[in-house]
Design a protein around this motif. Sequence first.
Motif, PDB file in Angstrom:
ATOM      1  N   LEU A   1       0.825  -1.205   0.000  1.00 59.32           N
ATOM      2  CA  LEU A   1       0.000   0.000   0.000  1.00 59.32           C
ATOM      3  C   LEU A   1       0.866   1.266   0.000  1.00 59.32           C
ATOM      4  CD1 LEU A   1      -2.564   1.634   0.381  1.00 59.32           C
ATOM      5  CD2 LEU A   1      -2.534   1.024   2.803  1.00 59.32           C
TER       6      LEU A   1
ATOM      7  N   ASP B   1      -6.778   3.874  -5.252  1.00 59.58           N
ATOM      8  CA  ASP B   1      -7.011   4.924  -4.241  1.00 59.58           C
ATOM      9  C   ASP B   1      -8.183   4.533  -3.341  1.00 59.58           C
ATOM     10  OD1 ASP B   1      -5.141   7.038  -5.528  1.00 59.58           O
ATOM     11  OD2 ASP B   1      -6.417   6.329  -7.155  1.00 59.58           O
TER      12      ASP B   1
ATOM     13  N   VAL C   1      -8.061   3.595  -0.005  1.00 60.59           N
ATOM     14  CA  VAL C   1      -7.895   3.722   1.444  1.00 60.59           C
ATOM     15  C   VAL C   1      -8.677   4.920   1.953  1.00 60.59           C
ATOM     16  CG1 VAL C   1      -6.263   4.188   3.298  1.00 60.59           C
ATOM     17  CG2 VAL C   1      -5.621   2.737   1.424  1.00 60.59           C
TER      18      VAL C   1
ATOM     19  N   TRP D   1      -1.751  11.770   2.727  1.00 59.23           N
ATOM     20  CA  TRP D   1      -1.282  11.934   1.343  1.00 59.23           C
ATOM     21  C   TRP D   1       0.013  11.155   1.130  1.00 59.23           C
ATOM     22  CZ3 TRP D   1       2.946  14.252  -1.169  1.00 59.23           C
ATOM     23  CH2 TRP D   1       2.741  14.655  -2.498  1.00 59.23           C
TER      24      TRP D   1
ATOM     25  N   ARG E   1       0.074   7.173   1.067  1.00 58.42           N
ATOM     26  CA  ARG E   1      -0.472   6.518  -0.133  1.00 58.42           C
ATOM     27  C   ARG E   1       0.483   6.732  -1.311  1.00 58.42           C
ATOM     28  NH1 ARG E   1      -5.949   9.161  -0.768  1.00 58.42           N
ATOM     29  NH2 ARG E   1      -4.757  10.900   0.105  1.00 58.42           N
TER      30      ARG E   1
ATOM     31  N   TYR F   1     -10.009   0.072   4.166  1.00 57.60           N
ATOM     32  CA  TYR F   1     -10.210   0.099   2.717  1.00 57.60           C
ATOM     33  C   TYR F   1     -11.698   0.126   2.384  1.00 57.60           C
ATOM     34  CZ  TYR F   1      -5.469  -1.575   1.470  1.00 57.60           C
ATOM     35  OH  TYR F   1      -4.120  -1.712   1.265  1.00 57.60           O
TER      36      TYR F   1
ATOM     37  N   THR G   1      -2.799  12.221  -4.287  1.00 61.17           N
ATOM     38  CA  THR G   1      -2.101  11.360  -3.317  1.00 61.17           C
ATOM     39  C   THR G   1      -0.599  11.470  -3.564  1.00 61.17           C
ATOM     40  OG1 THR G   1      -1.855   9.324  -4.623  1.00 61.17           O
ATOM     41  CG2 THR G   1      -3.993   9.653  -3.540  1.00 61.17           C
TER      42      THR G   1
END
Length: 402
Positions: A69, A84, A86, A111, A114, A129, A294
């Motif tokens: 991840l 994306d 999470v 931010w 990820r 998730y 992210t």
Amino acid sequence: MVWVHHMKNGTFSETFIPEGAPSNASFSTITIGGGAQWIDAYNLANQHGQLVVGGISEGGTVGAAGGWLAGGGHGVLSPRHGVDNVLEFKVVIADGSLVTANAHENSDLFWALRGGGGATYAIVISVTYKTYPSFGLGLAMFQANFTSPDVAQKLVAATVRSIRNFADAGWGGYLYILQSAVAGIWVAPNTSQSDTEAAFTPYASYLYNVTGGQGGALYNSTSSFYEWFYGSFILTSGQAGSSQVGGNVYIASRLLSREINPDDAAKAILSVPTTVGLNVVGGGAVNRIDPSSTGLNPSWRHALAEAYVTESWDDGSNVTVIQQAADNLKKSTDILEGVATDSGSYLNEGSLFERNFKNAFYGAHYSSLRAIKQKYDPNSLFVVPTGVASDEWDRDLTCRVG
Ligand SMILES: Cc1cc2nc3c(=O)[nH]c(=O)nc-3n(C[C@H](O)[C@H](O)[C@H](O)COP(=O)(O)OP(=O)(O)OC[C@H]3O[C@@H](n4cnc5c(N)ncnc54)[C@H](O)[C@@H]3O)c2cc1C
């Protein structure tokens, strides 16, 4: 070193609300511990008729909350549901405090977590998730053999050209350019076998025609991602011929951009003296996101696939053999540059020998990631090879040099 393997707890919620979010922001989710592996996460989601976008490996042992991840983790369902998914992390930061990171609290850390790299900002205790209702998959398995360079060029160019349409339609795939064949499997989410066949037939017919009958496809379907994953990667785990884990291997990758010319990409791929894998895990939903949303390497937002090469050696090999593997890898990486428009590479399947790891793995996000690390880990408690700020340490990561 922190041992996270026992943090395997997991819960499902139909009404998860991230901390600090408005009460109507409710999601169907799984929350899993920092040591959970994909098999744990898939089992949990499947028990509730849901799926979660994750990685694939024999035995499902890739970590679902750790490096996968943090490095930007992809899966065969990424073109359909993105990378994306999470909603929230619970992490322990360098000063020992347990903090929440989501879109509403510590959003800068959220931010960075990820895509900004594992073991760099904090220790992940749990991750939440988004899940999606499960659906059936159409499967298309293909192979085409070639002997002439001209046919090879046509086949590989057609394969690269096909990726864009399939990926943008939400299909994911694992393709291989071998020394005398192209082969692979496409996974078509929420698509019946007959619809998969109809969509794939033009490409399959081309394979057949251009190779003079040496190419074609087989079709199948499965009731869910879980069924396919379980049958292909869990039931076969440990059997003879299944050797995905436990070997000695170097890997390098370049992200195959949607802007690339397929003929140029084919030329580059075919000049690599070893098998080139194409993980079609980009395009589609992966590209329909603002690159700045992210910390993930912005290269991903215009990438269709990840092209990678590997070099391996036997246990007990001497240093000359291992050095040769490294040299071969570097040469292949240089050739793969031809499929990238910005030298972007996938951090989690990247080379230790990148000439410019900051650009390859983090792109234009490097300086922002460095600033976030400074805020949450000012004394660089967390250091990993090719991680953000790792160049401020010596090669062994034991003494500061910057
Ligand atoms: C067989 C195989 C199949 C793969 N398939 C895929 C795939 O389908 N898709 C894909 O995207 N990638 C895939 N990968 C690559 C994979 O994403 C990387 O190997 C990734 O680093 C694995 O993360 P991990 O947590 O399992 O491994 P680890 O080696 O344990 O961790 C990797 C890094 O993350 C850190 N880390 C781990 N847990 C935590 C935590 N709780 N908190 C903070 N940091 C942590 C570690 O310290 C380390 O720096 C595959 C790899 C293999 C070997």
